[in-house]
Write an enzyme that holds these catalytic residues in place. Structure first.
Site, PDB file in Angstrom:
ATOM      1  CD1 TRP A 102      37.054  -1.786  -4.626  1.00 16.21           C
ATOM      2  CD2 TRP A 102      36.239  -1.070  -6.591  1.00 16.21           C
ATOM      3  NE1 TRP A 102      35.689  -1.899  -4.593  1.00 16.21           N
ATOM      4  CE2 TRP A 102      35.159  -1.471  -5.767  1.00 16.21           C
ATOM      5  CE3 TRP A 102      35.967  -0.588  -7.873  1.00 16.21           C
ATOM      6  CZ2 TRP A 102      33.831  -1.395  -6.189  1.00 16.21           C
ATOM      7  CZ3 TRP A 102      34.636  -0.514  -8.292  1.00 16.21           C
ATOM      8  CH2 TRP A 102      33.601  -0.908  -7.457  1.00 16.21           C
ATOM      9  CG  ASP A 187      39.857   4.397  -5.381  1.00 16.82           C
ATOM     10  OD1 ASP A 187      39.143   5.102  -4.620  1.00 16.82           O
ATOM     11  OD2 ASP A 187      39.410   3.431  -6.037  1.00 16.82           O
ATOM     12  CE  LYS A 211      31.820   2.197  -1.946  1.00 18.67           C
ATOM     13  NZ  LYS A 211      32.934   2.202  -2.878  1.00 18.67           N
TER      14      LYS A 211
HETATM   15  C1  LIG Z   1      33.077   1.725  -4.388  1.00 23.52           C
HETATM   16  C2  LIG Z   1      34.443   1.932  -4.873  1.00 23.52           C
HETATM   17  C3  LIG Z   1      34.700   2.409  -6.174  1.00 23.52           C
HETATM   18  C4  LIG Z   1      33.591   2.664  -7.189  1.00 23.52           C
HETATM   19  O1  LIG Z   1      32.813   3.727  -6.846  1.00 23.52           O
HETATM   20  P1  LIG Z   1      31.609   4.227  -7.801  1.00 23.52           P
HETATM   21  O2  LIG Z   1      31.261   5.522  -7.168  1.00 23.52           O
HETATM   22  O3  LIG Z   1      30.549   3.193  -7.717  1.00 23.52           O
HETATM   23  O4  LIG Z   1      32.157   4.371  -9.168  1.00 23.52           O
HETATM   24  C5  LIG Z   1      36.008   2.623  -6.540  1.00 23.52           C
HETATM   25  N1  LIG Z   1      37.018   2.386  -5.687  1.00 23.52           N
HETATM   26  C6  LIG Z   1      36.813   1.909  -4.438  1.00 23.52           C
HETATM   27  C7  LIG Z   1      37.977   1.661  -3.551  1.00 23.52           C
HETATM   28  C8  LIG Z   1      35.514   1.668  -3.999  1.00 23.52           C
HETATM   29  O5  LIG Z   1      35.302   1.202  -2.762  1.00 23.52           O
END
Ligand SMILES: *Cc1c(COP(=O)(O)O)cnc(C)c1O
Length: 375
Positions: A102, A187, A211
């Site tokens: 990511w 993030d 998540k």
């Molecule tokens: C799932 C995830 C993303 C992407 O998320 P979207 O909402 O699908 O754009 C980005 N960073 C991390 C750490 C993730 O687990």
């Protein structure tokens, strides 16, 4: 009704009480004779729910008055581009720490956004080894390993790498990097709200809801007012982060149902005792799971170094891919789903987010012991 034990990585399990509340309120929200989805986002019933979601976020996470809480659309992936668009001034460089897939994606989007707007990106630290199909990430950097330039626009980290199972700040040996006066951007999509973090250390935190705190379609952004003020003004309004900040995230129609579900999930989380209680619960869950891996060292193998092992996404390998396939299939027959690792790395991944019940991990650990003995 036969609900499965859902270990999906995202969209992921939601707490049953939050879903039941949505069911009970579905046709008649707050005595209004319609569902929350049919309400105007300017109406008082929806607004009360919107405000409650923001207030719960501030309370649970301990967000200081220096920071705003925003709801943004487009997924965490949109923020990969939107953050550098807002925070990198002409001639400036944004710096990235890579601990998994990511972070690589965030960097690639930042490279495109800054090239367009007159800035640049730099990798301040990568713990990746190998190339192509052999590329792997098994750790977060140690304290002092990340050297950030004092004039960087910000330093970006991926708090928890959902695919590689590598997480910052689970143990004191792998803290978030010290950045001095450079804003730290994180993030936290896959490790938001499982434990307390010191928000004042961050310039900006962002997390896709699907998540750990709700359905897809909403990103929560916690951002310092100073960064918002300094953000670029030469962007279309819809991409400026100050726009939701100045309009309580009601500049245009927000994803009202998603925000409503976040409200339900956070009310459940508060009822369980907030983040202290949630942290204790999650650390116990992770201990059960890593315990089951380490108890069968000849059979299960977690590639991630001990200090960086994720509490949210536990990854491990079996002796062969055929064994892994059988493992997923037999677990599924016992009502445990979502255990297949990400297609880019293979193996097994157990996502044990807040809504995943401790009893599910106990059951999975027993299954793992039996499966290893059978061979
Ligand atoms: C799932 C995830 C993303 C992407 O998320 P979207 O909402 O699908 O754009 C980005 N960073 C991390 C750490 C993730 O687990």
């Amino acid at each position: 009704m036969n609900r499965v034990k859902n270990f999906n990585a995202g969209p992921a399990a939601l707490p049953l009480p939050a879903l039941e509340r949505a069911r009970d309120e579905f046709l008649d929200f707050a005595g209004s004779g319609m569902s929350v989805m049919e309400h105007s986002h300017r109406g008082k019933e929806y607004e009360a729910c919107h405000d409650e979601a923001i207030a719960l976020l501030r309370e649970l996470l301990g967000v200081p008055a220096t920071h705003e809480v925003l709801f943004v659309q487009g997924g965490a992936s949109q923020l990969f581009a939107q953050i550098p668009m807002n925070l990198v001034q002409r001639g400036q460089t944004a710096e990235y720490v890579l601990t998994g897939a990511w972070g690589e994606k965030a960097l690639a989007e930042a490279r495109a956004a800054t090239a367009m707007l007159g800035g640049a990106v730099r990798v301040a630290c990568s713990t990746g080894t190998g190339d192509g199909k052999e590329k792997s990430y098994v750790r977060a950097p140690a304290a002092g390993e990340v050297k950030v330039s004092p004039d960087a626009a910000y330093l970006h980290v991926t708090s928890n790498e959902t695919i590689h199972g590598v997480e910052f700040d689970v143990t004191p040996a792998r803290p978030y990097p010290a950045t001095g006066s450079v804003p730290l951007v994180a993030d936290m999509s896959s490790d938001f709200l499982w434990k307390k973090v010191d928000v004042s250390r961050f310039g900006l935190i962002y997390a896709g809801a699907q998540k750990n705190i709700g359905p897809s379609g909403v990103v929560v952004v916690v951002v310092s007012k100073a960064l918002l003020e300094a953000g670029r003004k030469d962007l279309p309004k819809i991409f400026q982060l100050r726009t939701p900040a100045e309009n309580k995230s009601l500049y245009n129609t927000p994803p009202t149902f998603g925000i409503y579900m976040i409200r339900n999930v956070l009310a459940w989380l508060k009822g369980l005792g907030g983040l202290e209680a949630m942290e204790a619960r999650n650390r116990r869950k992770a201990a059960v799971l890593y315990g089951a891996i380490d108890a069968n060292p000849g059979y299960y193998r977690c590639p991630v170094e001990r200090e960086s092992r994720s509490v949210m996404n536990v990854v491990f390998r079996l002796p062969s891919e055929a064994d892994e396939e059988r493992f997923v299939k037999e677990a599924r027959a016992r009502g445990m789903v979502g255990l297949k690792g990400h297609r880019s790395v293979g193996g097994i991944r157990v996502s044990a987010y807040n809504a995943v019940e401790p009893a599910w991990l106990d059951e999975l650990a027993v299954f793992m012991g039996e499966f290893a003995r059978k061979g």
